[in-house]
Design an enzyme around this catalytic site. Structure first.
Site, PDB file in Angstrom:
ATOM      1  N   GLU A  73      12.110  86.164  81.279  1.00  0.00           N
ATOM      2  CA  GLU A  73      13.123  87.044  80.692  1.00  0.00           C
ATOM      3  C   GLU A  73      14.100  86.248  79.837  1.00  0.00           C
ATOM      4  OE1 GLU A  73      15.080  89.648  83.404  1.00  0.00           O
ATOM      5  OE2 GLU A  73      13.288  90.875  83.641  1.00  0.00           O
ATOM      6  N   ARG A  76      12.995  85.167  76.268  1.00  0.00           N
ATOM      7  CA  ARG A  76      12.896  86.191  75.229  1.00  0.00           C
ATOM      8  C   ARG A  76      14.074  86.075  74.261  1.00  0.00           C
ATOM      9  NH1 ARG A  76      11.917  92.025  77.664  1.00  0.00           N
ATOM     10  NH2 ARG A  76      11.617  92.440  75.448  1.00  0.00           N
ATOM     11  N   HIS A  77      15.121  85.384  74.667  1.00  0.00           N
ATOM     12  CA  HIS A  77      16.274  85.165  73.792  1.00  0.00           C
ATOM     13  C   HIS A  77      15.973  83.947  72.923  1.00  0.00           C
ATOM     14  CE1 HIS A  77      18.839  88.059  75.979  1.00  0.00           C
ATOM     15  NE2 HIS A  77      18.034  87.749  76.973  1.00  0.00           N
ATOM     16  N   GLU A  85       9.823  72.588  82.631  1.00  0.00           N
ATOM     17  CA  GLU A  85       8.930  71.803  83.472  1.00  0.00           C
ATOM     18  C   GLU A  85       7.497  72.282  83.277  1.00  0.00           C
ATOM     19  OE1 GLU A  85       8.484  71.157  88.337  1.00  0.00           O
ATOM     20  OE2 GLU A  85      10.257  72.137  87.472  1.00  0.00           O
ATOM     21  N   SER A  86       6.555  71.352  83.152  1.00  0.00           N
ATOM     22  CA  SER A  86       5.176  71.730  82.839  1.00  0.00           C
ATOM     23  C   SER A  86       4.278  71.585  84.054  1.00  0.00           C
ATOM     24  CB  SER A  86       4.633  70.868  81.706  1.00  0.00           C
ATOM     25  OG  SER A  86       3.267  71.176  81.481  1.00  0.00           O
ATOM     26  N   ARG A 156      -2.932  75.793  88.440  1.00  0.00           N
ATOM     27  CA  ARG A 156      -1.662  76.521  88.394  1.00  0.00           C
ATOM     28  C   ARG A 156      -1.864  78.027  88.225  1.00  0.00           C
ATOM     29  NH1 ARG A 156       0.944  75.501  82.345  1.00  0.00           N
ATOM     30  NH2 ARG A 156      -0.957  75.921  81.149  1.00  0.00           N
ATOM     31  N   ASN A 172      23.944  77.904  70.863  1.00  0.00           N
ATOM     32  CA  ASN A 172      25.296  77.891  70.320  1.00  0.00           C
ATOM     33  C   ASN A 172      26.085  79.051  70.927  1.00  0.00           C
ATOM     34  OD1 ASN A 172      24.900  80.291  68.694  1.00  0.00           O
ATOM     35  ND2 ASN A 172      23.909  79.027  67.127  1.00  0.00           N
ATOM     36  N   ASN A 178      25.270  86.618  72.891  1.00  0.00           N
ATOM     37  CA  ASN A 178      24.197  87.607  72.815  1.00  0.00           C
ATOM     38  C   ASN A 178      23.449  87.688  74.142  1.00  0.00           C
ATOM     39  OD1 ASN A 178      20.974  87.833  72.119  1.00  0.00           O
ATOM     40  ND2 ASN A 178      22.205  89.310  70.991  1.00  0.00           N
ATOM     41  N   ARG A 183      22.392  90.355  79.519  1.00  0.00           N
ATOM     42  CA  ARG A 183      21.920  89.950  80.843  1.00  0.00           C
ATOM     43  C   ARG A 183      23.018  89.996  81.907  1.00  0.00           C
ATOM     44  NH1 ARG A 183      16.541  90.762  80.588  1.00  0.00           N
ATOM     45  NH2 ARG A 183      15.680  89.798  78.725  1.00  0.00           N
TER      46      ARG A 183
END
Length: 229
Positions: A73, A76-77, A85-86, A156, A172, A178, A183
């Site tokens: 979520e 999406r911004h 983290e991968s 995974r 920024n 925004n 949220r």
């Protein structure tokens, strides 16, 4: 969930400086005389009239730990930069999300017009039992695949979105406002948003950092209906 300040160059003064270059031009050496009341009025004007570009100067970097479904979520911004983290390159820890007691569980109404209400003791017990069972089952599958030499990027796929991960996010002030406007749930906002509670918990922590670093800008954001300029 964790939201921590890592780095920033934010200030209310940066907003004022950026705005005044439009009419005053370049100042000698970048210096200027601070007049608190006038600066506060200018920031309020910029927010009210939605002159947004002065709020794009400066940035803050946050370190966030939260479940994957929260990150999906948040990301999406797009007025932000992210490094997460991968699970391709490291084994994820068995840290999973369970709703706290008091988290509303029951959705009443239809899409676009609904509310959430508290669950019963029995419903909380079901949520805890089912999530713990799912987490234990999927993590054991994940570990078995890793032990068999299966690549992390394949293994995974067994993990649920309730597992915790971490990221750095940089944005920024305009992008942050925004994010906060969408949220957080505030009945006094010009446009009332109804976010999922878990991302709102992260947003509330981010907003506390923002309010501390830019108190005048944050106050103007509040006074003008929490609408990003």
């Amino acid at each position: 969930m964790t939201v921590q300040l890592v780095d920033h160059n934010l200030s209310d003064e940066a907003v004022v400086r950026a705005a005044r270059v439009s009419t005053l031009g370049r100042s000698s050496g970048g210096a200027r005389t601070t007049e608190e009341a006038r600066d506060k009025g200018l920031i309020g004007f910029l927010m009210r009239e939605r002159h947004g570009s002065p709020f794009e100067h400066g940035s803050l970097t946050l370190y966030v730990e939260a479940p994957i479904f929260v990150f999906r979520e948040w990301q999406r911004h797009r007025i932000a930069s992210y490094n997460e983290e991968s699970a391709r390159y490291r084994e994820l820890r068995p840290d999973f999300y369970l709703p706290a007691v008091g988290r509303n569980l029951v959705q009443v109404g239809k899409a676009g017009s609904y509310r959430f209400e508290p669950g019963t003791t029995e419903q909380f017990a079901i949520v805890d039992a089912e999530l713990v069972n799912a987490y234990e089952t999927t993590y054991r599958s994940y570990e078995r695949m890793l032990s068999a030499g299966i690549a992390r990027e394949v293994a995974r796929a067994a993990l649920p979105v309730g597992i915790y991960t971490s990221m750095y996010v940089t944005m920024n002030p305009r992008g942050l406002m925004n994010f906060l406007s969408l949220r957080t749930h505030r009945e006094d906002a010009a446009f009332v948003s109804n976010p999922q509670r878990e991302i709102e918990m992260c947003a509330e922590k981010a907003e506390a950092i923002f309010a501390d670093l830019m108190p005048v800008t944050h106050a103007a954001f509040e006074a003008n209906g929490r609408v990003a300029p």
